[in-house]
Design a protein around this motif. Structure first.
Motif, PDB file in Angstrom:
ATOM      1  N   LEU A 133       7.172   1.233  13.834  1.00  0.00           N
ATOM      2  CA  LEU A 133       6.143   2.220  13.502  1.00  0.00           C
ATOM      3  C   LEU A 133       6.730   3.618  13.384  1.00  0.00           C
ATOM      4  O   LEU A 133       6.320   4.398  12.519  1.00  0.00           O
ATOM      5  CB  LEU A 133       5.040   2.193  14.565  1.00  0.00           C
ATOM      6  CG  LEU A 133       3.851   3.139  14.323  1.00  0.00           C
ATOM      7  CD1 LEU A 133       3.211   2.904  12.966  1.00  0.00           C
ATOM      8  CD2 LEU A 133       2.829   2.982  15.446  1.00  0.00           C
ATOM      9  N   VAL A 134       7.694   3.940  14.229  1.00  0.00           N
ATOM     10  CA  VAL A 134       8.294   5.271  14.163  1.00  0.00           C
ATOM     11  C   VAL A 134       8.895   5.526  12.783  1.00  0.00           C
ATOM     12  O   VAL A 134       8.794   6.627  12.231  1.00  0.00           O
ATOM     13  CB  VAL A 134       9.357   5.452  15.284  1.00  0.00           C
ATOM     14  CG1 VAL A 134      10.478   4.439  15.152  1.00  0.00           C
ATOM     15  CG2 VAL A 134       9.918   6.866  15.273  1.00  0.00           C
ATOM     16  N   LYS A 135       9.533   4.499  12.190  1.00  0.00           N
ATOM     17  CA  LYS A 135      10.142   4.638  10.873  1.00  0.00           C
ATOM     18  C   LYS A 135       9.078   4.699   9.776  1.00  0.00           C
ATOM     19  O   LYS A 135       9.238   5.421   8.781  1.00  0.00           O
ATOM     20  CB  LYS A 135      11.096   3.479  10.607  1.00  0.00           C
ATOM     21  CG  LYS A 135      12.292   3.437  11.554  1.00  0.00           C
ATOM     22  CD  LYS A 135      13.156   4.685  11.406  1.00  0.00           C
ATOM     23  CE  LYS A 135      14.396   4.605  12.283  1.00  0.00           C
ATOM     24  NZ  LYS A 135      15.225   5.849  12.176  1.00  0.00           N
ATOM     25  N   MET A 136       7.995   3.949   9.953  1.00  0.00           N
ATOM     26  CA  MET A 136       6.926   3.970   8.948  1.00  0.00           C
ATOM     27  C   MET A 136       6.275   5.348   8.884  1.00  0.00           C
ATOM     28  O   MET A 136       5.963   5.854   7.805  1.00  0.00           O
ATOM     29  CB  MET A 136       5.886   2.897   9.258  1.00  0.00           C
ATOM     30  CG  MET A 136       6.389   1.474   9.038  1.00  0.00           C
ATOM     31  SD  MET A 136       5.064   0.246   9.020  1.00  0.00           S
ATOM     32  CE  MET A 136       4.642   0.162  10.759  1.00  0.00           C
ATOM     33  N   LEU A 137       6.082   5.972  10.046  1.00  0.00           N
ATOM     34  CA  LEU A 137       5.486   7.310  10.062  1.00  0.00           C
ATOM     35  C   LEU A 137       6.424   8.333   9.420  1.00  0.00           C
ATOM     36  O   LEU A 137       5.975   9.224   8.688  1.00  0.00           O
ATOM     37  CB  LEU A 137       5.155   7.705  11.502  1.00  0.00           C
ATOM     38  CG  LEU A 137       4.061   6.873  12.179  1.00  0.00           C
ATOM     39  CD1 LEU A 137       3.954   7.239  13.658  1.00  0.00           C
ATOM     40  CD2 LEU A 137       2.725   7.058  11.479  1.00  0.00           C
ATOM     41  N   GLU A 138       7.705   8.191   9.683  1.00  0.00           N
ATOM     42  CA  GLU A 138       8.678   9.082   9.047  1.00  0.00           C
ATOM     43  C   GLU A 138       8.673   8.894   7.527  1.00  0.00           C
ATOM     44  O   GLU A 138       8.852   9.854   6.767  1.00  0.00           O
ATOM     45  CB  GLU A 138      10.075   8.831   9.617  1.00  0.00           C
ATOM     46  CG  GLU A 138      10.232   9.287  11.060  1.00  0.00           C
ATOM     47  CD  GLU A 138      11.556   8.864  11.673  1.00  0.00           C
ATOM     48  OE1 GLU A 138      12.300   8.105  10.994  1.00  0.00           O
ATOM     49  OE2 GLU A 138      11.845   9.275  12.813  1.00  0.00           O
ATOM     50  N   GLN A 139       8.447   7.644   7.086  1.00  0.00           N
ATOM     51  CA  GLN A 139       8.382   7.366   5.655  1.00  0.00           C
ATOM     52  C   GLN A 139       7.175   8.046   5.017  1.00  0.00           C
ATOM     53  O   GLN A 139       7.245   8.523   3.883  1.00  0.00           O
ATOM     54  CB  GLN A 139       8.314   5.860   5.411  1.00  0.00           C
ATOM     55  CG  GLN A 139       8.387   5.458   3.935  1.00  0.00           C
ATOM     56  CD  GLN A 139       9.722   5.821   3.305  1.00  0.00           C
ATOM     57  OE1 GLN A 139      10.765   5.558   3.900  1.00  0.00           O
ATOM     58  NE2 GLN A 139       9.694   6.419   2.120  1.00  0.00           N
ATOM     59  N   LEU A 140       6.051   8.108   5.744  1.00  0.00           N
ATOM     60  CA  LEU A 140       4.875   8.813   5.230  1.00  0.00           C
ATOM     61  C   LEU A 140       5.216  10.275   4.931  1.00  0.00           C
ATOM     62  O   LEU A 140       4.786  10.824   3.918  1.00  0.00           O
ATOM     63  CB  LEU A 140       3.726   8.749   6.234  1.00  0.00           C
ATOM     64  CG  LEU A 140       2.954   7.436   6.360  1.00  0.00           C
ATOM     65  CD1 LEU A 140       1.850   7.581   7.410  1.00  0.00           C
ATOM     66  CD2 LEU A 140       2.352   7.008   5.027  1.00  0.00           C
ATOM     67  N   LYS A 141       5.984  10.881   5.835  1.00  0.00           N
ATOM     68  CA  LYS A 141       6.379  12.271   5.606  1.00  0.00           C
ATOM     69  C   LYS A 141       7.355  12.368   4.436  1.00  0.00           C
ATOM     70  O   LYS A 141       7.235  13.255   3.585  1.00  0.00           O
ATOM     71  CB  LYS A 141       7.007  12.867   6.859  1.00  0.00           C
ATOM     72  CG  LYS A 141       7.422  14.328   6.691  1.00  0.00           C
ATOM     73  CD  LYS A 141       7.982  14.896   7.973  1.00  0.00           C
ATOM     74  CE  LYS A 141       8.346  16.368   7.781  1.00  0.00           C
ATOM     75  NZ  LYS A 141       9.419  16.568   6.799  1.00  0.00           N
ATOM     76  N   SER A 142       8.319  11.451   4.365  1.00  0.00           N
ATOM     77  CA  SER A 142       9.291  11.472   3.266  1.00  0.00           C
ATOM     78  C   SER A 142       8.611  11.303   1.916  1.00  0.00           C
ATOM     79  O   SER A 142       9.041  11.879   0.912  1.00  0.00           O
ATOM     80  CB  SER A 142      10.329  10.361   3.462  1.00  0.00           C
ATOM     81  OG  SER A 142      11.065  10.550   4.654  1.00  0.00           O
ATOM     82  N   ASP A 143       7.527  10.534   1.893  1.00  0.00           N
ATOM     83  CA  ASP A 143       6.783  10.313   0.652  1.00  0.00           C
ATOM     84  C   ASP A 143       5.833  11.455   0.330  1.00  0.00           C
ATOM     85  O   ASP A 143       5.117  11.407  -0.684  1.00  0.00           O
ATOM     86  CB  ASP A 143       5.985   9.005   0.731  1.00  0.00           C
ATOM     87  CG  ASP A 143       6.888   7.780   0.772  1.00  0.00           C
ATOM     88  OD1 ASP A 143       8.087   7.931   0.473  1.00  0.00           O
ATOM     89  OD2 ASP A 143       6.392   6.686   1.115  1.00  0.00           O
ATOM     90  N   GLY A 144       5.777  12.466   1.203  1.00  0.00           N
ATOM     91  CA  GLY A 144       4.911  13.615   0.952  1.00  0.00           C
ATOM     92  C   GLY A 144       3.449  13.380   1.257  1.00  0.00           C
ATOM     93  O   GLY A 144       2.586  14.148   0.820  1.00  0.00           O
ATOM     94  N   LYS A 145       3.131  12.332   2.026  1.00  0.00           N
ATOM     95  CA  LYS A 145       1.728  12.017   2.317  1.00  0.00           C
ATOM     96  C   LYS A 145       1.215  12.736   3.556  1.00  0.00           C
ATOM     97  O   LYS A 145       0.010  12.920   3.714  1.00  0.00           O
ATOM     98  CB  LYS A 145       1.553  10.503   2.458  1.00  0.00           C
ATOM     99  CG  LYS A 145       1.831   9.782   1.137  1.00  0.00           C
ATOM    100  CD  LYS A 145       1.676   8.283   1.245  1.00  0.00           C
ATOM    101  CE  LYS A 145       1.921   7.620  -0.103  1.00  0.00           C
ATOM    102  NZ  LYS A 145       1.799   6.144  -0.041  1.00  0.00           N
ATOM    103  N   ILE A 146       2.109  13.107   4.467  1.00  0.00           N
ATOM    104  CA  ILE A 146       1.747  13.936   5.608  1.00  0.00           C
ATOM    105  C   ILE A 146       2.830  14.989   5.779  1.00  0.00           C
ATOM    106  O   ILE A 146       3.957  14.825   5.301  1.00  0.00           O
ATOM    107  CB  ILE A 146       1.605  13.119   6.915  1.00  0.00           C
ATOM    108  CG1 ILE A 146       2.911  12.400   7.262  1.00  0.00           C
ATOM    109  CG2 ILE A 146       0.448  12.124   6.812  1.00  0.00           C
ATOM    110  CD1 ILE A 146       2.863  11.684   8.613  1.00  0.00           C
ATOM    111  N   ASP A 147       2.469  16.088   6.452  1.00  0.00           N
ATOM    112  CA  ASP A 147       3.457  17.139   6.674  1.00  0.00           C
ATOM    113  C   ASP A 147       4.053  17.010   8.076  1.00  0.00           C
ATOM    114  O   ASP A 147       3.768  16.066   8.809  1.00  0.00           O
ATOM    115  CB  ASP A 147       2.837  18.521   6.456  1.00  0.00           C
ATOM    116  CG  ASP A 147       1.677  18.803   7.413  1.00  0.00           C
ATOM    117  OD1 ASP A 147       1.537  18.075   8.421  1.00  0.00           O
ATOM    118  OD2 ASP A 147       0.907  19.741   7.150  1.00  0.00           O
TER     119      ASP A 147
END
Length: 218
Positions: A133-147
């Protein structure tokens, strides 16, 4: 269109105190609105089961009076329909755990909601293998979906969920569970409600510009 209830009028409603269907009795009322806001009727009622008082409101937006809603004590607002049903279901279960004072279970359900968000956003993993999950959340940021701030919130919720999921000898506190619920709701609103609202705003601005209906400029 006016509507009047006599003091002493009885009708069925789920009581916000005992959370049971009950016959409630109007003990006081006040009407308002009708000029710059829709007509409304405030009613102070008393539960026929637990005898506790609460405040209800009815409004007429031109399609007839809606059913009475509880105005006080304040109720948790439902999540927007823009949030996928599967995520609304997970978050509602977290709320039910909190209401039942199962605060550790609340934290676990909040974590499940986070996992659901990642899956819905397409970052659950590759080749059938799920990421931590930690990596999935980081991916959300990398994809520009969260700041960065939202990532910080989400990671804090992940840690809280981990504390709930693993035996440590201590449970999750009420305060931490309440904050976890609020932060999870803010994350859902950001991704699914505010994002949709901003997209609609941008589309409307483009359409107005194309039709020559531009706003004022400073």
């Amino acid at each position: 269109m006016s509507r009047e209830y006599r003091v002493g009028y009885t009708f069925p409603l789920v009581c916000p105190h005992c959370e049971k269907p009950a016959l409630v009795t109007v003990t006081g009322e006040a009407a308002g609105g009708g000029v710059e806001e829709p007509p409304y009727l405030l009613e102070l009622v008393r539960c026929g089961t637990c005898n506790e008082p609460f405040l209800t409101v009815e409004e007429d937006y031109g399609q007839g009076w809606d059913g009475p809603g509880v105005l006080w004590p304040e109720q948790l607002r439902p999540l927007s329909h823009h949030v996928p049903q599967s995520l609304r279901r997970e978050h509602e279960e977290a709320r039910q755990c909190f209401k039942a004072k199962a605060y550790t279970a609340t934290a676990v359900m909040v974590r499940r909601t986070l996992e659901g968000v990642c899956s819905d956003q397409g970052v659950s993993g590759v080749n059938g293998r799920s990421k931590p999950l930690v990596k999935m959340l980081e991916q959300l940021k990398s994809d520009g979906k969260i700041d960065g701030r939202l990532l910080e919130w989400a990671q804090a919720l992940r840690v809280l969920g981990n504390e709930g999921a693993h035996f440590t000898g201590t449970g999750v506190s009420r305060e931490d569970a309440a904050d976890g619920l609020a932060l999870a709701e803010a994350l859902l609103d950001y991704l699914y409600v505010l994002a949709a609202q901003f997209d609609a705003f941008k589309a409307r601005r483009v359409k107005n510009k194309d039709t020559g209906q531009s706003g004022s400029q400073s």
